[in-house]
Every structure is written in C-alpha cells, then in structure tokens.
Design a protein around this motif. Structure first.
Motif, PDB file in Angstrom:
ATOM      1  N   HIS A   1     -16.209  35.160  30.926  1.00 15.20           N
ATOM      2  CA  HIS A   1     -17.010  34.328  31.827  1.00 15.20           C
ATOM      3  C   HIS A   1     -17.832  33.289  31.072  1.00 15.20           C
ATOM      4  N   LEU A   2     -18.075  33.502  29.776  1.00 14.31           N
ATOM      5  CA  LEU A   2     -18.838  32.538  28.998  1.00 14.31           C
ATOM      6  C   LEU A   2     -18.021  31.307  28.641  1.00 14.31           C
ATOM      7  N   LEU A   3     -16.714  31.326  28.937  1.00 12.64           N
ATOM      8  CA  LEU A   3     -15.867  30.154  28.729  1.00 12.64           C
ATOM      9  C   LEU A   3     -15.887  29.218  29.928  1.00 12.64           C
ATOM     10  N   GLY A   4     -16.646  29.564  30.955  1.00 17.85           N
ATOM     11  CA  GLY A   4     -16.742  28.743  32.155  1.00 17.85           C
ATOM     12  C   GLY A   4     -15.877  29.292  33.263  1.00 17.85           C
ATOM     13  N   MET A   5     -16.465  29.491  34.434  1.00 15.17           N
ATOM     14  CA  MET A   5     -15.739  30.095  35.558  1.00 15.17           C
ATOM     15  C   MET A   5     -15.606  29.164  36.759  1.00 15.17           C
ATOM     16  N   GLU A   6     -16.090  27.925  36.646  1.00 19.96           N
ATOM     17  CA  GLU A   6     -16.015  26.987  37.764  1.00 19.96           C
ATOM     18  C   GLU A   6     -15.209  25.753  37.353  1.00 19.96           C
ATOM     19  N   TRP A   7     -14.356  25.289  38.269  1.00 18.92           N
ATOM     20  CA  TRP A   7     -13.580  24.078  38.036  1.00 18.92           C
ATOM     21  C   TRP A   7     -14.465  22.865  38.328  1.00 18.92           C
ATOM     22  N   VAL A   8     -14.590  21.967  37.330  1.00 18.78           N
ATOM     23  CA  VAL A   8     -15.417  20.771  37.477  1.00 18.78           C
ATOM     24  C   VAL A   8     -14.530  19.592  37.857  1.00 18.78           C
ATOM     25  N   MET A   9     -14.792  19.009  39.025  1.00 21.90           N
ATOM     26  CA  MET A   9     -13.993  17.891  39.517  1.00 21.90           C
ATOM     27  C   MET A   9     -14.538  16.549  39.041  1.00 21.90           C
ATOM     28  N   ASP A  10     -15.843  16.455  38.795  1.00 20.58           N
ATOM     29  CA  ASP A  10     -16.482  15.181  38.455  1.00 20.58           C
ATOM     30  C   ASP A  10     -16.415  14.945  36.951  1.00 20.58           C
ATOM     31  N   LEU A  11     -15.622  13.939  36.554  1.00 19.69           N
ATOM     32  CA  LEU A  11     -15.333  13.722  35.138  1.00 19.69           C
ATOM     33  C   LEU A  11     -15.637  12.287  34.726  1.00 19.69           C
ATOM     34  N   GLY A  12     -15.641  12.078  33.411  1.00 17.74           N
ATOM     35  CA  GLY A  12     -15.820  10.747  32.855  1.00 17.74           C
ATOM     36  C   GLY A  12     -15.092  10.621  31.539  1.00 17.74           C
ATOM     37  N   VAL A  13     -14.886   9.395  31.086  1.00 17.11           N
ATOM     38  CA  VAL A  13     -14.247   9.136  29.797  1.00 17.11           C
ATOM     39  C   VAL A  13     -15.007   8.010  29.109  1.00 17.11           C
ATOM     40  N   LEU A  14     -15.149   8.133  27.793  1.00 16.40           N
ATOM     41  CA  LEU A  14     -15.896   7.176  26.975  1.00 16.40           C
ATOM     42  C   LEU A  14     -15.070   6.897  25.726  1.00 16.40           C
ATOM     43  N   PHE A  15     -14.873   5.620  25.359  1.00 20.03           N
ATOM     44  CA  PHE A  15     -14.014   5.306  24.219  1.00 20.03           C
ATOM     45  C   PHE A  15     -14.335   3.918  23.679  1.00 20.03           C
TER      46      PHE A  15
END
Length: 662
Positions: A368-382
């Motif tokens: 569970h410490l690896l994350g248990m919720e799917w995150v839909m809100d994302l971003g990219v930086l480059f």
C-alpha cells in the motif's frame, strides 16, 4: 498535523547605570550602554512581533509532505542520485519519551524490555527512491543475514533523522481578511487547544464539501444548487504538482541489463541518443522532418509507467555482478515487464521500520505504500531546442481514455487546445514558440482545466485567466464513468503522456512526468485496511480488494488476487467504478482542512466524535475561532554541509531549501 513551537530563550539584561553616573569621557562605557539598550529594544520588538504578527513553528509530522516536511531522512539515491525524503516521525517525540522513561530508576525489567523493543522497532531502516524504485537501506547495524539481492548492500550510509521544517506564520492577516481556499493555514487542534496543526484550507463556511475521484467538489448552501468541481488556480497547480519520473535519473545499471526506457518512439520518426555517466544515462530525443507539415504524420514520443520491482532489481544487480542473466534470460525478463497506471505514490511515506523485521516480516515495502489510488490529473515538463521555426509541436495527456491535446504552430507560436470526444471545445493562445531557441515547456490537465506554461510563464487561454476549463460530466457521459481505458489500437491510460512533432526540427530532453495531489475519499467511520506485515492501517477510495464488489447495474466483481492488481490488469478496472463519494457539511463559522499527504494525514476527513483520545468535539470541521494564521515561508530547513569531506555540517544554514509556502 501536530506542530510544536520553536523554543524561545530570553534572559533579562543587567541594569544600566544612571546617565548622570556615566562619564562623558568614557567611550567604552557609552558603547557598552548602547549595546545593552539595543539588545533590550531587539527583545521588545521580537516579543511584540511574535505576539501580534508572526510566530515560528516546527513541523514534527509529514501530513503536508512534500510541501512541508516533518521529522525525516534526507537522502540521495545510491543508484540514480535523486534526492528525496522519507518520514522519520517514529524517531521523534514518541521515541524520546520512551527513552526518557527508560532512564527512570523505577522501570521494571519487564517494562524495560518492552521499551527497548519499541525504541528499536521505531527505527526507519529503509526507504524507496521515487525515480528508480530501488529499496535503499538507511542503517548498517543489526541487519538480518543474507540481505535480499534486490538491495544495494555495498553502499549503505547511516542516515540521520532531521527535524521538521521551521516555518514562519503570519498571525496578523486573518484579522483583516478571511482565510482563502487553498491557503496553508495553522490552527489549534479542536481536540487539544495546546496543539498546533497545519493543513491546506479546502472548504469554506456555508458549503457542503464532497471528496470524489481525488478532487474537491463544492455545493453552496442555496437550495437546489449542485456540486461543482473546485479548481485550483494555475499558480497553485504548478506549486502542488508532484514528481513521478525524471529522465535525468534513469540508472545505468538497469539500462545496461536491458530495462526499457520509459519514453520511446511510438510510431517512428524519433531518434533517441543515450550516453552514460557514472550512474545514470543521459537521453536526448531528436526529430528532424523534411516533409511539409501539411503532408507529414505526427510522430509520437510516448511515456509508459514502467516500474522495476524487487525482482527486477535482483536481475539487474546479478547481471552487473556476473555479466550474465542468472535464473532467467533477457527475453523472459523483459517479456514480464508491464506498464502500470500512475498512482499516488509518495516517497515520504515509503519506509520500512525495524519492527517489520522484528515481527518476522520481509525487508520489502508494504504494497500500500507504493500508492493505492489511480491519479488521472497529470502534467509534463521538458526542455525543447527548436532548430527551425517550422512545423508543429504537440503535447498529449490521457485521462480515462480521452486525449487532451495542445498543438503549437512553431512558425506563428499559436497554441490550440482540443479534447477527444468534445468537438465544441476549443481554445487558442499566443506563445513565444515562434522562433528557434531553447524553451522550458509545461502542460497540465488538473481539476478539469488545461494549462500551458513556457519558461515558467502561464499562457493565457480563454478569457485571459490562463486555464481552459471543460465539462467532465459531458465528456464522459457522467463523471462516474471516468475509469482507465486501453485497447490494441490505443494504449490509453497505460501510455498517458505524449510529445509529438510534425514537419519540425527539434530536440527534447530533461523530461519530467508530474501528478496532482489525490485526496482520498474517506471518513472516520470507514474501517481501515490493515497492512500485512506492519499492521499499519490505511484507507482506500474504492471497495476493499479482498471483497466482492457490486456495480450499480448489478454486476459482481471478484476479489483482487493481490493488492495492486488494478494498476496493471485492465480486467480489474471496472472496480474503479466503486470509488467512494464522501460528503461533509461545513456550517457557518467553520472551515474544512486537509493535508497534502492525503494517505497519511489526520485531518477533517478523519476527526471523530466521542471519547476517543483523538476525537474532536463536533466532528469533521474546524471552528473559525481556532485559526492562528497562514504559513508564510520555511525560514530554516534542517542544517546541511558543504565542506569537502563533511557531507552534513550541523548548524550550517541550508539556504537553498528556504522557500515560500504555496
């Protein structure tokens, strides 16, 4: 989150002689008197400043991580060199209290044994790098024999625990204005007026607040009104985005063994150059087209969330030691690699306590410490190096199978936004990307709004407010239908970020994948799930993985085979339809606050009624009278060192970690 005040020490100055007793010819006496007077004035001003306007606090816990840090380990990954922090709150006040009790003369042998076991068990002995996902040891003493091959046992550094950030709190501002949503505020804990907490303000008086799909929804008190998503302003979005992956921290040891790069050419056209330094690989992705933009197809460079686990690190380390694969072949190994959904993993929470080993648990991170919720809100930086002002640069973010695209004409600099499945949505804006040169570009889809930055400046879409908003209910035919999607023709949420080029000549490097905070929909009456080895409790946003789940249409979903099956097995994705909605009324004279570190934050969601020691009179709200002020800045992070041969120097100011609280 409990906080304690920075100790203040003050001594009374010695009495100064009367003026008539001081000789005008005695310059040393006058200088001494002036010094004493200056000190007295400084103490008076400091006292008034502390009492009426500002005060310093120390943060002992990590419920606002990564924005603010409690007691923690500050480490550098032994493989990829990424700097990250892991909570060490168990090595703080509770352990100090046990050690103080241990020194008492009336401690019985049985109590002594119990205290010694608790003190030892509270040690944080390992954490996990968020970039390369290796389990990294923080202690070299009292470790079990035969460490797992996945663990780097050759570069163990005994990492100290550092105290939490020292922050300055403005106690003056709320006397002239009301607190604002998304501010970081300090207040007296309703269950203990002597204890200071710090959280982010998300709910205002007279609202009904709902936590759903990681976001905050608000319904005004007016009869007949409906819930609407509460969007963070772009400057808050930019400050609160959290790192998922950075191409500057891909370790050579994995690459040498054949581990695939997370960014790859999806349909031909990109040239990837890889160079190795001492520990990492340096990646540059080039695209050069001789076709005109009108005739050329879009060539996509796409991201897949390929996470090495303990077994993968075992294979890579054995290959590095022996120069060959042991117990498997390269083909068999790589064939088992599967992309995953991006989760709410927070490296601050990913720790292994010595108690886990003392309870015969493995030297392995709790799932569970690896994350248990799917995150839909994302971003990219480059970074993009545009060689010629021609062609197009395209950015693509995927949410629940829908593509959110930003198309930039590199001749005119015009950026055009579009959403797959929402034909009437359109937004355009002018950008500086109309000439050759180097630019830093960031694109984000957060809180049902699209945002673009170039060289850290927000591009103004729509009415000039910067963000272009859309209706998620209309897009998905009901927000509840927004679950991950994938197919043979479109990997969808298993390849959620793309950088495209058409008829252009450019180079992409230093790519970062980012995610928004995911607020877990939980309340005090929810029964927490118990971790298998440590016994830690945690909350889920959907039906328990060990139980059957039933959808609204009557479909029965079987239990999961293992905790995190939903992140790599599309057959289990319908379970995301069971994500909870938790609603909290906020009355007049009340506020609702939550921690940025949602999986491990004791906040308004989880405050209780009753006689429980952690109970809050009145339940899930914060009385306005308990507000202390707003957090201004971290004026003194933990000390650091920069003297050759001395990595950490106690008392040396850590200037580069001083920051404004956003």
């Amino acid at each position: 989150m409990a906080k304690k005040k920075t100790p203040k020490y003050r001594s009374s100055p010695p009495s100064a002689p009367a003026r008539e007793e001081i000789s005008s010819s005695s310059s040393s006496t006058v200088a001494f008197r002036e010094t004493i007077e200056s000190i007295v004035i400084a103490f008076v001003l400091a006292f008034l400043f502390r009492t009426f306007e500002a005060e310093a606090f120390v943060i002992p816990t990590g419920s606002m991580s990564p924005s603010l840090l409690g007691q923690h380990k500050d480490v550098e990954c032994s493989e990829c060199g990424y700097r990250f922090r892991t909570t060490a709150s168990t090595e703080g006040e509770d352990r100090d209290a046990r050690m103080a009790r241990l020194r008492q003369p009336n401690v019985t042998p049985q109590e002594r044994m119990h205290l010694e076991r608790e003190i030892a068990g509270a040690e944080v002995i390992a954490g996990m790098c968020p970039m390369c996902r290796q389990t990294m040891l923080y202690r070299s003493d009292d470790l079990p024999l035969g460490l797992p091959p996945s663990v780097d046992s050759a570069h163990i550094v005994d990492e100290p625990s550092y105290p939490g950030d020292r922050i300055l709190v403005n106690k003056y501002s709320f006397g002239f204005r009301d607190p604002k949503r998304w501010e970081v505020v300090v207040f007296k804990f309703p269950g203990n007026g002597e204890m200071n907490y710090i959280k982010r303000l998300v709910g205002l008086p007279g609202e009904v607040l709902q936590v759903y799909q990681g976001d905050i929804f608000i319904r005004p008190e007016e009869e007949g009104s409906e819930f609407h998503i509460e969007r963070k302003p772009p400057h808050k979005v930019k400050a609160m985005l959290q790192p998922v992956h950075d191409t500057d921290y891909d370790p050579s040891i994995l690459y040498d063994a054949g581990w695939p790069l997370r960014w790859s050419d999806a349909n031909g056209g990109w040239q990837t150059e890889v160079e190795k330094d001492d520990s990492n690989i340096v990646q540059r992705h080039k695209f050069v087209s001789t076709d005109s933009p009108a005739d050329a197809p879009v060539a996509w460079l796409r991201y897949q969330h390929l996470l090495p686990d303990d077994n993968d690190w075992t294979v890579a380390r054995r290959y590095a030691d022996q120069g060959k694969f042991v117990g498997t072949t390269k083909e068999q190994w790589i064939e088992g690699v599967r992309p995953q959904l991006i989760s709410d993993f927070n490296p601050y929470n990913a720790r292994i306590l010595r108690a886990q080993l003392m309870n015969r648990g493995p030297l392995q991170m709790e799932p569970h410490l690896l994350g248990m919720e799917w995150v839909m809100d994302l971003g990219v930086l480059f970074d993009v190096d545009i060689h010629e002002a021609q062609g197009e640069l395209l950015l693509d973010l995927v949410e629940a199978g829908k593509h959110f695209t930003c198309q930039i004409d590199l001749k005119t600099g015009i950026a055009t936004l579009s959403i797959d499945g929402l034909s009437e949505f359109t937004a355009t804006a002018q950008t500086p990307l109309s000439r050759a040169g180097n630019f830093r570009v960031q694109f984000a889809n957060v809180d049902d709004q699209l945002m673009l930055w170039v060289d850290d400046k927000l591009i103004l879409f729509g009415d000039g407010e910067g963000a272009a908003t859309y209706d998620a209910d209309k897009l998905f035919g009901g927000r509840e239908n927004a679950i991950p999607q994938t197919s043979e023709d479109d990997p969808g949420d298993l390849s959620p970020i793309g950088i495209g080029a058409r008829g252009a000549s450019l180079t992409i490097n230093h790519i970062e994948v980012l995610r928004d905070i995911y607020y877990i929909s939980a309340r005090a009456s929810d029964k927490p799930v118990r971790a298998k080895w440590s016994g830690m409790g945690y909350h889920l946003d959907y039906d328990h993985p060990d139980d059957e789940a039933q959808l609204a249409d009557g479909t029965v979903l079987p239990p999961l085979s293992y905790e995190r099956q939903m992140f790599s097995d599309p057959d289990t994705w319908p379970r995301f339809l069971t994500r909870h909605k938790r609603t909290f009324p906020v009355e007049k004279g009340q506020y609702f606050v939550m921690g940025d570190n949602s999986p491990e934050s004791l906040d308004c969601r989880l405050w209780k009624h009753g006689n429980d020691p952690n109970a809050v009179p009145g339940g899930a709200y914060l009385d306005a009278r308990l507000m202390t002020g707003d957090a201004v800045c971290v004026f003194w992070p933990h000390s650091w060192g920069n003297i050759p041969g001395l990595k950490k120097l106690p008392g040396f100011p850590n200037f580069w970690d001083m920051r404004i609280v956003r």
